[in-house]
Design a protein around this motif. Structure first.
Motif, PDB file in Angstrom:
ATOM      1  N   TYR A   1     -28.617  -9.140   4.057  1.00  0.00           N
ATOM      2  CA  TYR A   1     -27.164  -9.030   3.922  1.00  0.00           C
ATOM      3  C   TYR A   1     -26.720  -7.589   3.686  1.00  0.00           C
ATOM      4  O   TYR A   1     -25.679  -7.174   4.177  1.00  0.00           O
ATOM      5  CB  TYR A   1     -26.652  -9.873   2.749  1.00  0.00           C
ATOM      6  CG  TYR A   1     -26.909 -11.350   2.847  1.00  0.00           C
ATOM      7  CD1 TYR A   1     -26.638 -12.050   4.008  1.00  0.00           C
ATOM      8  CD2 TYR A   1     -27.401 -12.046   1.756  1.00  0.00           C
ATOM      9  CE1 TYR A   1     -26.861 -13.411   4.080  1.00  0.00           C
ATOM     10  CE2 TYR A   1     -27.618 -13.410   1.817  1.00  0.00           C
ATOM     11  CZ  TYR A   1     -27.355 -14.086   2.981  1.00  0.00           C
ATOM     12  OH  TYR A   1     -27.569 -15.436   3.045  1.00  0.00           O
ATOM     13  N   ARG A   2     -27.489  -6.851   2.915  1.00  0.00           N
ATOM     14  CA  ARG A   2     -27.089  -5.475   2.599  1.00  0.00           C
ATOM     15  C   ARG A   2     -27.298  -4.546   3.790  1.00  0.00           C
ATOM     16  O   ARG A   2     -26.439  -3.734   4.098  1.00  0.00           O
ATOM     17  CB  ARG A   2     -27.843  -4.970   1.375  1.00  0.00           C
ATOM     18  CG  ARG A   2     -27.385  -5.678   0.111  1.00  0.00           C
ATOM     19  CD  ARG A   2     -27.988  -5.048  -1.125  1.00  0.00           C
ATOM     20  NE  ARG A   2     -27.474  -5.725  -2.319  1.00  0.00           N
ATOM     21  CZ  ARG A   2     -28.188  -5.967  -3.391  1.00  0.00           C
ATOM     22  NH1 ARG A   2     -29.447  -5.600  -3.450  1.00  0.00           N
ATOM     23  NH2 ARG A   2     -27.648  -6.575  -4.432  1.00  0.00           N
ATOM     24  N   ALA A   3     -28.432  -4.643   4.450  1.00  0.00           N
ATOM     25  CA  ALA A   3     -28.738  -3.741   5.570  1.00  0.00           C
ATOM     26  C   ALA A   3     -28.058  -4.176   6.868  1.00  0.00           C
ATOM     27  O   ALA A   3     -27.580  -3.334   7.629  1.00  0.00           O
ATOM     28  CB  ALA A   3     -30.253  -3.673   5.779  1.00  0.00           C
ATOM     29  N   ASP A   4     -28.024  -5.489   7.108  1.00  0.00           N
ATOM     30  CA  ASP A   4     -27.522  -6.011   8.382  1.00  0.00           C
ATOM     31  C   ASP A   4     -26.089  -6.509   8.309  1.00  0.00           C
ATOM     32  O   ASP A   4     -25.493  -6.822   9.336  1.00  0.00           O
ATOM     33  CB  ASP A   4     -28.421  -7.154   8.879  1.00  0.00           C
ATOM     34  CG  ASP A   4     -29.873  -6.719   9.024  1.00  0.00           C
ATOM     35  OD1 ASP A   4     -30.106  -5.588   9.494  1.00  0.00           O
ATOM     36  OD2 ASP A   4     -30.768  -7.496   8.644  1.00  0.00           O
ATOM     37  N   GLY A   5     -25.546  -6.639   7.102  1.00  0.00           N
ATOM     38  CA  GLY A   5     -24.185  -7.135   6.943  1.00  0.00           C
ATOM     39  C   GLY A   5     -24.104  -8.653   6.965  1.00  0.00           C
ATOM     40  O   GLY A   5     -25.105  -9.343   7.186  1.00  0.00           O
ATOM     41  N   LEU A   6     -22.914  -9.146   6.729  1.00  0.00           N
ATOM     42  CA  LEU A   6     -22.658 -10.584   6.746  1.00  0.00           C
ATOM     43  C   LEU A   6     -21.226 -10.791   7.210  1.00  0.00           C
ATOM     44  O   LEU A   6     -20.294 -10.319   6.571  1.00  0.00           O
ATOM     45  CB  LEU A   6     -22.851 -11.189   5.343  1.00  0.00           C
ATOM     46  CG  LEU A   6     -22.529 -12.674   5.209  1.00  0.00           C
ATOM     47  CD1 LEU A   6     -23.481 -13.514   6.059  1.00  0.00           C
ATOM     48  CD2 LEU A   6     -22.603 -13.107   3.757  1.00  0.00           C
TER      49      LEU A   6
ATOM     50  N   PHE B   1     -32.321 -15.505   5.677  1.00  0.00           N
ATOM     51  CA  PHE B   1     -31.211 -14.662   5.236  1.00  0.00           C
ATOM     52  C   PHE B   1     -31.369 -14.382   3.750  1.00  0.00           C
ATOM     53  O   PHE B   1     -31.708 -15.285   2.982  1.00  0.00           O
ATOM     54  CB  PHE B   1     -29.874 -15.380   5.457  1.00  0.00           C
ATOM     55  CG  PHE B   1     -29.589 -15.701   6.892  1.00  0.00           C
ATOM     56  CD1 PHE B   1     -28.838 -14.833   7.672  1.00  0.00           C
ATOM     57  CD2 PHE B   1     -30.063 -16.869   7.471  1.00  0.00           C
ATOM     58  CE1 PHE B   1     -28.560 -15.121   9.001  1.00  0.00           C
ATOM     59  CE2 PHE B   1     -29.794 -17.173   8.799  1.00  0.00           C
ATOM     60  CZ  PHE B   1     -29.036 -16.294   9.566  1.00  0.00           C
ATOM     61  N   GLY B   2     -31.098 -13.138   3.367  1.00  0.00           N
ATOM     62  CA  GLY B   2     -31.168 -12.795   1.959  1.00  0.00           C
ATOM     63  C   GLY B   2     -31.098 -11.305   1.740  1.00  0.00           C
ATOM     64  O   GLY B   2     -30.527 -10.571   2.541  1.00  0.00           O
ATOM     65  N   ILE B   3     -31.700 -10.861   0.658  1.00  0.00           N
ATOM     66  CA  ILE B   3     -31.738  -9.456   0.269  1.00  0.00           C
ATOM     67  C   ILE B   3     -33.209  -9.111   0.047  1.00  0.00           C
ATOM     68  O   ILE B   3     -33.886  -9.767  -0.748  1.00  0.00           O
ATOM     69  CB  ILE B   3     -30.892  -9.221  -1.003  1.00  0.00           C
ATOM     70  CG1 ILE B   3     -29.422  -9.534  -0.684  1.00  0.00           C
ATOM     71  CG2 ILE B   3     -31.055  -7.800  -1.515  1.00  0.00           C
ATOM     72  CD1 ILE B   3     -28.521  -9.605  -1.885  1.00  0.00           C
ATOM     73  N   LYS B   4     -33.688  -8.093   0.759  1.00  0.00           N
ATOM     74  CA  LYS B   4     -35.130  -7.849   0.836  1.00  0.00           C
ATOM     75  C   LYS B   4     -35.820  -7.579  -0.497  1.00  0.00           C
ATOM     76  O   LYS B   4     -36.984  -7.888  -0.643  1.00  0.00           O
ATOM     77  CB  LYS B   4     -35.448  -6.741   1.829  1.00  0.00           C
ATOM     78  CG  LYS B   4     -35.067  -5.361   1.389  1.00  0.00           C
ATOM     79  CD  LYS B   4     -35.457  -4.331   2.418  1.00  0.00           C
ATOM     80  CE  LYS B   4     -34.988  -2.958   1.997  1.00  0.00           C
ATOM     81  NZ  LYS B   4     -35.277  -1.959   2.988  1.00  0.00           N
ATOM     82  N   ASN B   5     -35.124  -7.019  -1.482  1.00  0.00           N
ATOM     83  CA  ASN B   5     -35.797  -6.716  -2.743  1.00  0.00           C
ATOM     84  C   ASN B   5     -35.786  -7.872  -3.741  1.00  0.00           C
ATOM     85  O   ASN B   5     -36.286  -7.745  -4.848  1.00  0.00           O
ATOM     86  CB  ASN B   5     -35.235  -5.441  -3.381  1.00  0.00           C
ATOM     87  CG  ASN B   5     -33.775  -5.573  -3.744  1.00  0.00           C
ATOM     88  OD1 ASN B   5     -33.108  -6.508  -3.321  1.00  0.00           O
ATOM     89  ND2 ASN B   5     -33.265  -4.626  -4.515  1.00  0.00           N
TER      90      ASN B   5
END
Length: 122
Positions: free
Chosen positions: A35-40, A8-12
């Motif tokens: 988290y940004r693309a897939d939500g949380l 889990f994280g942020i790809k960039n």
């Protein structure tokens, strides 16, 4: 349904990139949740808090934390206030989070820690 490794994280995020390269080099089959693309969801974040504690999840070293006002930082006094902040700004969550097939979570990245965690959980 087969349990699998999850990150889990942020790809960039640079640390995410290092951790992903490590898993790929070790031939660990995993799924990445951005988290940004897939939500949380609140439920997912609560599971993380229950397992690791909000203090271990809250990234107080990053630029997102530093951009908060002093009053906003001081308002984070318990798990509920931290959860609200992390849901609103997922960049506030330490990265990466690695979940083993048994559900155990590991926060942060170092090659040694990952090697030991993967060996223990495989």
């Amino acid at each position: 349904m087969t349990a699998h490794w999850m990150m889990f994280g942020i790809k960039n995020c640079d640390t995410i990139k290092k951790a992903r390269r490590f898993l790929e080099a070790a031939h660990i089959d995993y799924r990445f949740h951005d988290y940004r693309a897939d939500g949380l969801s609140a439920e997912c974040l609560q599971q993380f808090i229950d397992a690791l504690g909000y203090q271990n999840l809250l990234n107080t070293r990053g630029t997102t934390w530093r951009k908060l006002s002093e009053a906003e930082r001081e308002a984070i006094t318990d798990a509920d206030s931290a959860k609200t902040l992390m849901l609103a700004q997922p960049a506030m969550i330490k990265r990466p989070l690695l979940r083993a097939p048994d559900g155990t979570l590991l926060s942060g990245f170092s090659e040694t820690t990952y090697q030991n965690f993967i060996q223990e959980k495989s």
